[in-house]
Scaffold this active site. Structure first.
Site, PDB file in Angstrom:
ATOM      1  N   VAL A 203     -25.110 -35.595 -53.259  1.00 52.06           N
ATOM      2  CA  VAL A 203     -25.393 -36.938 -52.737  1.00 52.06           C
ATOM      3  C   VAL A 203     -26.875 -36.960 -52.374  1.00 52.06           C
ATOM      4  CG1 VAL A 203     -24.940 -38.555 -50.845  1.00 52.06           C
ATOM      5  CG2 VAL A 203     -23.081 -37.110 -51.690  1.00 52.06           C
ATOM      6  N   HIS A 204     -27.617 -37.946 -52.834  1.00 52.26           N
ATOM      7  CA  HIS A 204     -28.992 -38.067 -52.334  1.00 52.26           C
ATOM      8  C   HIS A 204     -29.538 -39.483 -52.434  1.00 52.26           C
ATOM      9  CE1 HIS A 204     -29.994 -37.897 -56.632  1.00 52.26           C
ATOM     10  NE2 HIS A 204     -31.106 -38.519 -56.301  1.00 52.26           N
ATOM     11  N   ARG A 205     -28.804 -40.352 -53.109  1.00 52.33           N
ATOM     12  CA  ARG A 205     -29.276 -41.715 -53.340  1.00 52.33           C
ATOM     13  C   ARG A 205     -29.526 -42.416 -52.005  1.00 52.33           C
ATOM     14  NH1 ARG A 205     -31.408 -42.334 -57.657  1.00 52.33           N
ATOM     15  NH2 ARG A 205     -29.966 -40.981 -58.695  1.00 52.33           N
TER      16      ARG A 205
END
Ligand code: UD1
Ligand code: UDP
Length: 382
Positions: A203-205
């Site tokens: 996850v990084h958005r």
């Protein structure tokens, strides 16, 4: 032989850049510029080491900051390099702030530009990446597309003559490096993982990490699954989870960002991948691993259409339902090309100089730089 200046700055750009650099250097001089957008060893140098990417000729050392500051700072620092190097062509890739600054800096100096991974759209203008892509595509001189849907998006925006469908350079990188990764990576034994007995999450958005409600829902879903979840954490996510004071259940294994070889092995041996990453969605597809995308839309619509990727948003119930209920079909068409995208790009640049309007790049720069706009068109045709 052209003098080509390639710009990279963030993790996926190192992966995308590696095969392109190799192909370009067979017939051209390449100047590699690292903007410094990503800088931790595991976010940057690890990729240069493993993928054998030549050391950058310039590292602009920009570091982290707000969008405006980072974009402007790269723009200003890059301009000095472009004026000094006077390349025939500048190549940018993807949709990061480094992409945006690169294409802007070059265009303002009338240097021809090529955009690799052109035409991808989420149709969500709140995404910083969507703005970067729209600007890059509207001013780039050459567009290299991963997918047919990207070609259609560009056509809908009136961009046609300069568009080449070449496939995905990330597939090139994966095919070139998987045999080496299989030999060298020890990540499974280091983490004591059995193939097929864990899931992999990234996850990084910004849309997930900067929204506490969405991030909490994702954490809740991961806490509720009943298997080992390996979670290499982007620094942005680590910081966001700390701010949220999120408690991760014992079956979740948060780890530092892993190297490309380790990531490939974690992906290849996972039962399931859940991600909001563009690159990881495609790699899951290449490796035939079922993928849940933690977003409400995706640029990589083909993976969803063929049934290997499911959009689950950031909704704990939807994520959990799909975690165990999602089963892709056996069909697996080559929607992103055949793993020869980099060679195709190099070939277009070598053979196509005349056919797509980059007649003699040095000449084009000279004519476009002329004081009188009227002189540029005619000189370029000559
Ligand atoms: C950027 C791209 C995104 C891409 C992603 C790949 C933009 C707008 N976004 O997002 O499209 O998918 O890279 O990973 O360009 N940080 C570190 N160390 C690093 C790099 C970053 O600690 O080496 C931390 C900093 O706190 C920084 C934050 O991560 O503020 C975000 O980094 P940034 O490069 O701004 O955006 P990404 O989320 O990485
Ligand atoms: N990746 C990696 N280690 C990690 C996470 C990702 O090597 O811990 C690789 C991944 O395999 C892919 C690329 O980084 O090749 C994707 O980058 P990222 O997810 O940061 O960005 P995006 O593709 O969403 O722009």
């Amino acid at each position: 032989m052209m003098k080509i200046l390639s710009i990279v700055g963030a993790r996926p750009e190192f992966v995308q850049g590696a095969p392109v650099s190799r192909a370009l250097r067979e017939h051209n001089q390449e100047i590699l510029v690292h903007t410094g957008q990503h800088y931790d060893y595991q976010m940057s140098q690890a990729f240069f080491d493993e993928l054998g990417i030549p050391a950058p000729d310039y590292n602009l050392g920009v570091g982290s900051g707000s969008h405006g500051w980072q974009t402007a700072e790269i723009l200003a620092r890059l301009e000095h390099v472009l004026i000094k190097e006077q390349p025939d062509l500048v190549i940018v890739r993807g949709d990061t702030n480094s992409t945006l600054s690169g294409v802007l800096a070059a265009s303002k100096l009338h240097i021809p530009t090529a955009h690799v991974e052109a035409g991808e759209r989420s149709f969500d203008r709140r995404m910083p990446e969507e703005i970067n892509r729209l600007v890059a595509d509207s001013i780039a001189d050459l567009h290299f597309c991963v997918s047919q849907s990207a070609v259609r998006h560009l056509a809908a925006e009136g961009i046609t003559g300069s568009v080449h469908w070449v496939g995905d350079v990330m597939l090139d990188a994966l095919l070139q490096n998987r045999p080496i990764a299989r030999r060298r990576s020890v990540i499974l034994s280091r983490l004591d993982l059995r193939p097929g007995a864990y899931s992999l999450v990234t996850v990084h958005r910004a849309g997930n990490t900067d929204d506490p409600v969405r991030l909490s829902e994702i954490v809740q879903a991961l806490n509720d699954v009943q298997e080992t979840v390996v979670f290499p954490m982007h620094p942005r996510t680590r910081n966001a989870l700390a701010r949220l004071d999120a408690q991760l259940a014992a079956h979740i294994r948060p780890i530092e960002p892993v190297s490309y070889f380790d990531m490939m092995m974690l992906e290849e041996n996972a039962r399931l991948i859940a991600t909001d990453s563009g690159g990881v969605q495609r790699e899951a597809y290449f490796l035939r691993i079922p993928c849940l995308t933690l977003r409400d839309e995706t640029e990589w619509v083909e993976t969803v259409e063929v049934g290997w990727n499911r959009l689950v948003g950031a909704d704990a119930e939807r994520i959990l339902e799909a975690w165990y209920g999602f089963a892709p079909p056996t069909e697996h068409p080559d929607v992103f090309g055949d793993g020869t995208a980099a060679v195709r790009i190099a070939r277009v640049l070598r053979d196509g100089a005349v056919s797509f309007g980059l007649p003699c790049p040095k000449h084009a720069i000279r004519s476009k730089s002329a004081e009188s706009p009227a002189s540029s068109g005619t000189e370029e045709q000559s």
